[in-house]
Design an enzyme around this catalytic site. Structure first.
Site, mmCIF file in Angstrom:
data_model
loop_
_atom_site.group_PDB
_atom_site.id
_atom_site.type_symbol
_atom_site.label_atom_id
_atom_site.label_comp_id
_atom_site.label_asym_id
_atom_site.label_seq_id
_atom_site.Cartn_x
_atom_site.Cartn_y
_atom_site.Cartn_z
ATOM 1 N N ASN A 86 -20.207 4.714 24.857
ATOM 2 C CA ASN A 86 -20.332 3.611 25.813
ATOM 3 C C ASN A 86 -21.150 2.479 25.207
ATOM 4 O O ASN A 86 -22.062 2.704 24.412
ATOM 5 C CB ASN A 86 -20.954 4.103 27.127
ATOM 6 N N ARG A 87 -20.783 1.276 25.599
ATOM 7 C CA ARG A 87 -21.580 0.086 25.292
ATOM 8 C C ARG A 87 -21.659 -0.763 26.564
ATOM 9 O O ARG A 87 -21.366 -1.959 26.561
ATOM 10 C CB ARG A 87 -20.986 -0.688 24.119
ATOM 11 N N ASN A 110 -27.536 -0.480 23.587
ATOM 12 C CA ASN A 110 -26.592 -1.528 23.983
ATOM 13 C C ASN A 110 -27.236 -2.812 24.489
ATOM 14 O O ASN A 110 -26.540 -3.720 24.934
ATOM 15 C CB ASN A 110 -25.639 -0.973 25.041
ATOM 16 N N THR A 111 -28.569 -2.902 24.432
ATOM 17 C CA THR A 111 -29.284 -4.136 24.746
ATOM 18 C C THR A 111 -30.018 -4.575 23.485
ATOM 19 O O THR A 111 -30.875 -3.835 22.989
ATOM 20 C CB THR A 111 -30.286 -3.920 25.898
ATOM 21 N N GLY A 161 -24.155 -1.837 28.463
ATOM 22 C CA GLY A 161 -25.053 -2.987 28.442
ATOM 23 C C GLY A 161 -25.810 -3.204 29.745
ATOM 24 O O GLY A 161 -26.017 -4.348 30.172
ATOM 25 N N PHE A 162 -26.259 -2.104 30.366
ATOM 26 C CA PHE A 162 -27.050 -2.198 31.598
ATOM 27 C C PHE A 162 -26.345 -3.030 32.671
ATOM 28 O O PHE A 162 -26.953 -3.900 33.310
ATOM 29 C CB PHE A 162 -28.429 -2.796 31.320
ATOM 30 N N LYS A 179 -38.026 7.464 28.198
ATOM 31 C CA LYS A 179 -36.797 7.977 27.611
ATOM 32 C C LYS A 179 -36.639 7.426 26.210
ATOM 33 O O LYS A 179 -36.653 6.204 26.010
ATOM 34 C CB LYS A 179 -35.581 7.607 28.459
ATOM 35 N N ASN A 206 -31.659 9.766 24.600
ATOM 36 C CA ASN A 206 -30.564 8.865 24.958
ATOM 37 C C ASN A 206 -29.391 9.094 24.000
ATOM 38 O O ASN A 206 -29.388 10.039 23.215
ATOM 39 C CB ASN A 206 -31.054 7.414 24.885
ATOM 40 N N ASN A 212 -36.937 3.026 30.142
ATOM 41 C CA ASN A 212 -35.836 3.222 29.202
ATOM 42 C C ASN A 212 -35.915 2.155 28.114
ATOM 43 O O ASN A 212 -35.582 1.001 28.355
ATOM 44 C CB ASN A 212 -34.493 3.151 29.928
ATOM 45 N N ASN A 243 -34.368 4.982 36.732
ATOM 46 C CA ASN A 243 -34.468 4.610 35.336
ATOM 47 C C ASN A 243 -34.491 3.085 35.230
ATOM 48 O O ASN A 243 -33.553 2.411 35.668
ATOM 49 C CB ASN A 243 -33.257 5.207 34.598
ATOM 50 N N SER A 266 -31.778 2.634 25.033
ATOM 51 C CA SER A 266 -30.357 2.330 25.045
ATOM 52 C C SER A 266 -30.014 1.504 23.812
ATOM 53 O O SER A 266 -30.731 0.560 23.470
ATOM 54 C CB SER A 266 -29.981 1.535 26.297
#
Length: 351
Positions: free
Chosen positions: A110-111, A175-176, A113-114, A211, A240, A170, A139, A173
């Site tokens: 997955n990407r 993706n940010t 991106g919140f 996390k 993650n 978090n 989260n 991730s």
């Protein structure tokens, strides 16, 4: 339920992964996915960071980003659910497609991106909830365009801390842009201090967890352990998704950008969990997440040092019946090895 999900998955596997996810949310909202009201085995109950968990199996963040179906997912038999990641302002996330099923690998990339509706929308859904019906964590993330990360995490703490049973910072991730840089020693210490200060202003102070990513150097791991112990954090979530791409992944998707979760993540995530438990001397409770698809997987995380575990990707392939199968299997494994309670098994491999 297993046979029903088997046929449903054959259909869902032909649908875009993100659309299938939204269909699952809709099915939970309308009651098409029923609950499981069987009582949990007493051997699975324990208290962790001051909260009484009826069983150790939780739903990881990412499934219910906006708190739409936490009552329904608790009804599936989870011991707790984690919502988010949620940011102060709503944001659409990354362009589609951004979610990919690797069915043969039992994995997901997955990407996202919140992507979420923001903390105000989530707060409205959590207002007035019956805490006796289950443990709900939140989260917290930061908006992509926010240069001052601490401002977003403290805003989330102020808005959602009074409503959540626990909070998660978090910073892991992939993706940010720039988010994982917050795991460096000085940046992490400053961020945790700011969030703890915001939490101290609340009338009710929920436990605060961090996390982390699985893609950490030895020095990174030691920095995180040192900062976590010195800061007053209540626990860690390990881990993650990973940016690594093990050999043999479905070549149609292996080069897609984003975080990889599911079966290929199990071993690296469990190894870093084991390492962080050792580096912290077992003084901080750890939630183990990454690649859990069976009771044996969950038990391996617990023996490595996890007090609690979370699943998500495996549900895509195994269906909601997986929750009960893990709980039943865990109870049997604990009894087989002579443990009176799950808390006695935490970190058993280190003894």
């Amino acid at each position: 339920m297993a046979m029903l999900y088997h046929w449903a998955f054959l259909l869902l596997d032909r649908i875009d992964a993100e659309r299938a996810h939204r269909l699952a949310i809709a099915a939970l909202k309308t009651g098409l996915i029923g609950g499981d009201r069987r009582p949990d085995p007493a051997i699975l109950a324990q208290t962790v960071f001051g909260l009484a968990f009826p069983n150790p199996v939780g739903l990881a963040a990412g499934f219910d980003k906006d708190g739409e179906v936490y009552r329904q997912t608790l009804g599936l038999g989870f011991g707790f659910v984690e919502l988010g990641s949620v940011t102060p302002k709503p944001q659409p996330g990354n362009p589609r497609p951004r979610l990919f099923r690797l069915t043969a690998d039992r994995a997901v990339i997955n990407r996202m991106g919140f992507n979420n509706q923001g903390m105000v929308a989530m707060a409205a859904r959590l207002q007035g909830r019956d805490r006796a019906r289950g443990i709900v964590g939140v989260n917290l993330g930061k908006n992509k365009d926010q240069a001052d990360a601490a401002a977003d995490y403290t805003a989330g703490t102020a808005a959602l801390g009074p409503l959540a049973d626990y909070l998660v910072i978090n910073v892991s991730s992939p993706n940010t842009p720039g988010l994982r840089a917050l795991q460096s020693r000085d940046a992490l210490a400053a961020l945790i201090a700011a969030v703890l200060e915001a939490r101290a202003r609340l009338a009710r102070r929920p436990p605060l967890l961090l996390k982390i990513a699985p893609d950490l150097t030895d020095a990174d791991r030691q920095d995180i352990a040192d900062v976590a112990l010195a800061s007053g954090l209540d626990g860690l979530i390990v881990s993650n998704t990973t940016l690594a791409r093990p050999a043999g992944l479905d070549p149609r998707f292996a080069q897609e950008a984003g975080g990889l979760s599911g079966r290929p993540l199990f071993q690296p995530a469990t190894e870093i969990l084991r390492d962080l438990y050792r580096r912290t001397g077992g003084k901080l409770p750890i939630i183990g997440v990454g690649g859990i698809a069976s009771a044996a997987d969950a038990y391996a995380k617990i023996r490595a040092g996890a007090s609690l575990v979370q699943v998500y990707s495996a549900l895509v392939f195994e269906g909601p019946g997986l929750v009960q199968r893990i709980k039943d299997g865990l109870a049997a494994l604990l009894a087989r090895d002579g443990f009176a309670n799950i808390a006695d098994a935490v970190g058993a491999d280190h003894r």
